[in-house]
Design a protein around this motif. Structure first.
Motif, short mmCIF file in Angstrom:
data_model
loop_
_atom_site.label_atom_id
_atom_site.label_comp_id
_atom_site.label_asym_id
_atom_site.label_seq_id
_atom_site.Cartn_x
_atom_site.Cartn_y
_atom_site.Cartn_z
N GLY A 55 0.76 -1.24 0.00
CA GLY A 55 0.00 0.00 0.00
C GLY A 55 0.79 1.29 0.00
N ASP A 56 0.04 2.35 -0.17
CA ASP A 56 0.56 3.71 -0.32
C ASP A 56 1.53 3.77 -1.50
OD1 ASP A 56 -1.02 4.51 1.73
OD2 ASP A 56 0.57 4.61 3.22
N MET A 57 1.01 3.40 -2.64
CA MET A 57 1.80 3.37 -3.87
C MET A 57 1.81 4.70 -4.60
SD MET A 57 0.91 -0.36 -5.41
CE MET A 57 2.16 -0.20 -6.67
N PHE A 58 0.90 5.61 -4.26
CA PHE A 58 0.79 6.87 -4.98
C PHE A 58 0.58 8.03 -4.00
CE2 PHE A 58 -0.91 3.48 -7.70
CZ PHE A 58 -0.04 3.58 -8.77
N TYR A 59 1.66 8.73 -3.69
CA TYR A 59 1.57 9.94 -2.90
C TYR A 59 1.45 11.14 -3.83
CZ TYR A 59 3.27 7.32 1.17
OH TYR A 59 3.41 6.44 2.19
#
Length: 128
Positions: A41-45
């Motif tokens: 997860g958190d692949m796109f900030y």
């Protein structure tokens, strides 16, 4: 034996992310028997490459700028990536995440639904 990578919080689009991807590639290219990779997860900030999450379709450029063109060593291109949503990803177009499998290099992106399970056989055995 079962060999895999597990990473998360990868959506930084910076040198750290690329350095980690290169290191993973070096390890994977030496041990070409990587069974799978997990991105938890958190692949796109929100970065210079775009706002947080994927808001377009399955061919949104963020998939390439933050994943496909970053984790591009031969061993990483030929490995199934089990992808999960992180808290920064939930505002994404979830349908695009599911459909991206069809556009991903070697169909390595695996995200069939928001919640899923999969059974992986340990190579060289009958064990799962």
């Amino acid at each position: 034996s079962l060999r895999f990578f597990a990473i998360g919080d990868t959506g930084t689009d910076n040198d750290w992310q690329r350095d980690i991807a290169k290191a993973m590639g070096k390890v994977g290219d030496v041990n070409m028997d990587i069974t799978f990779a997990i991105n938890h997860g958190d692949m796109f900030y929100h970065t210079v490459n775009g706002r947080e999450s994927v808001h377009g379709n399955a061919q949104d450029p963020r998939f390439w700028k933050s994943f496909e063109d970053v984790y591009n060593a031969p061993s990483l291109l030929n490995t199934t990536w089990y992808v999960m949503l992180g808290n920064h990803d939930y505002s994404s177009n979830i349908s695009a995440w599911i459909e991206h499998h069809e556009y991903s290099y070697n169909k390595r992106w695996y995200f069939p639904d928001t919640y899923y399970t999969d059974i992986v056989q340990i190579p060289g055995t009958t064990e799962t």
